[in-house]
Design an enzyme around this catalytic site. Structure first.
Site, PDB file in Angstrom:
ATOM      1  N   ASP A  29       0.860  -1.480   0.147  1.00 12.98           N
ATOM      2  CA  ASP A  29      -0.119  -0.229  -0.106  1.00 12.98           C
ATOM      3  C   ASP A  29       1.071   1.350   0.246  1.00 12.98           C
ATOM      4  OD1 ASP A  29      -2.218  -1.496   0.479  1.00 12.98           O
ATOM      5  OD2 ASP A  29      -2.055  -1.715   2.651  1.00 12.98           O
ATOM      6  N   HIS A  76      -6.192  -3.173   5.146  1.00 11.07           N
ATOM      7  CA  HIS A  76      -5.171  -3.555   3.642  1.00 11.07           C
ATOM      8  C   HIS A  76      -6.132  -4.311   2.944  1.00 11.07           C
ATOM      9  CE1 HIS A  76      -2.168  -4.859   0.977  1.00 11.07           C
ATOM     10  NE2 HIS A  76      -1.965  -5.968   0.977  1.00 11.07           N
TER      11      HIS A  76
END
Ligand code: APR
Length: 327
Positions: free
Chosen positions: A150, A178
């Site tokens: 990310d 996530h």
């Protein structure tokens, strides 16, 4: 002098991740475990001229041996996401896989650091925590969900619209979870001030949150991100290994907000509330998490605060799904 096991080493993520870990000169033992194809992968990688000794472990009968005497286990085992599937659709299959693998680690190397890549990370990390608790060996400072992709995407996607930014050094804190809207990039706290307008921030946030879908779509049925994920997983593992040898290293990761984790309260005030797990930038040391890096609450924007609230609601459900599965 670090012994590493990769569980799911023959997969799309596992193979390049195994190669990247073979290139880490601090790794002396590299145990590659999978339920298929791992002897070939291990033989192939074993020829790379670094000092790490590569060994192959195939199938459940060899699992205990694969995770004996290890300092770090990295888990990319599972089933990848296909078009139309969300990360949460994977839950049932991957939850069982992670549970089995973590049980074996808890029995054979109870002090090993564990880095989980298998999705949905928002749920598989709580499952791992429950398994470790049941075995009496849970240490919140040594269990990690790998969210590095990310922050990698955040840096690269900023570079896509700002060619004056160096994607290799820009750091954007990403907090929350996530998966989709649980991912909250704090663009206001980037290491280089970005000063984007609100429309750009909204578009960029959306792209970082759903960046994985770009890969799933482009792979057209062949799976989800593997090469960029292996890069991100290796970056996290390399940082952890440097920390184990005494360096102080900062990396993002999804961890338990346990009472003895320094900085957990500040993250609760930032919007994590009563959640037991959250993705945060963490300072790593010899024993794992040393402290959560403080994020200045005064610089958070209204947009980010709202995004954290949305993320936290979704995350609460993901975490309790994991905990219920494990119990
Ligand atoms: N034990 C060990 N390995 C397993 C097990 C198990 N019980 N079950 C499956 N595997 C292995 C598979 O044999 C395969 O080699 O895990 C590997 C998974 O590889 P791929 O199917 O290529 O999937 P990949 O794209 O690497 O993704 C794996 O990571 O990002 C996540 O969502 C993704 O959860 C998925 C995982």
């Amino acid at each position: 002098m670090v012994s590493v096991a990769i569980l799911g080493a023959a997969g799309g993520i596992g193979q390049p991740l195994s190669l990247l870990m073979k290139l880490n000169t601090s790794v002396t033992k590299l145990n590659l475990y999978d339920i298929v194809n791992v002897p070939g992968v291990a033989a192939d990688i074993s020829h790379v001229a670094t000092n790490a000794q590569v060994k192959s472990y195939l199938g459940p009968k060899e699992l205990d041996e694969a995770v004996s005497g290890i300092d770090l286990a990295i888990i990319p085992a599972g089933v990848p996401r296909k078009p139309g599937m969300t990360r949460d659709d994977l839950f049932k299959i991957n939850a069982g896989i992670v549970k089995t693998l973590v049980e074996a680690i808890a029995s054979n190397s109870p002090r090993a650091m564990i880095a989980i890549i298998s999705n949905p990370v928002n749920s598989t990390v709580p499952i791992a925590a429950e398994v470790l608790k049941a075995k009496g060996v849970f240490n919140p400072k040594r269990l990690f969900g790998v969210t590095t992709l990310d922050v990698v995407r955040a840096s690269r996607f900023v570079r896509d619209i700002r060619s004056d930014i160096d994607a290799t050094t820009l750091r954007v804190p990403v907090v929350g979870g996530h998966s989709g809207n649980t991912i909250v990039p704090l663009l206001s706290m980037a290491s280089t001030p970005l000063e984007f307008d609100i429309k750009t921030i909204e578009e960029l946030t959306q792209r970082i949150q759903f960046g994985g879908d770009e890969v799933v779509k482009a792979k057209d049925g062949a799976g989800s991100a593997t090469l960029s994920m292996a890069y991100a997983g290796a970056r996290f593992a390399d940082s952890l290994i440097r920390a184990m040898s005494g360096e102080t290293v900062v990396e993002p990761t999804f961890i338990a907000l346990a009472a003895d984790v320094e900085g957990a309260n500040q993250i609760r005030e930032l919007g994590a509330g009563e959640l037991d797990f959250f993705a945060v930038p963490v300072e790593l040391g010899k024993e794992g998490v040393r402290r959560i890096v403080p994020l200045p609450a005064e610089s958070i924007t209204e947009f980010e605060r709202k995004a954290i609230a949305v993320a936290s609601d979704a995350l609460a459900v993901n975490i309790s799904t994991g905990v219920s599965f494990a119990k």
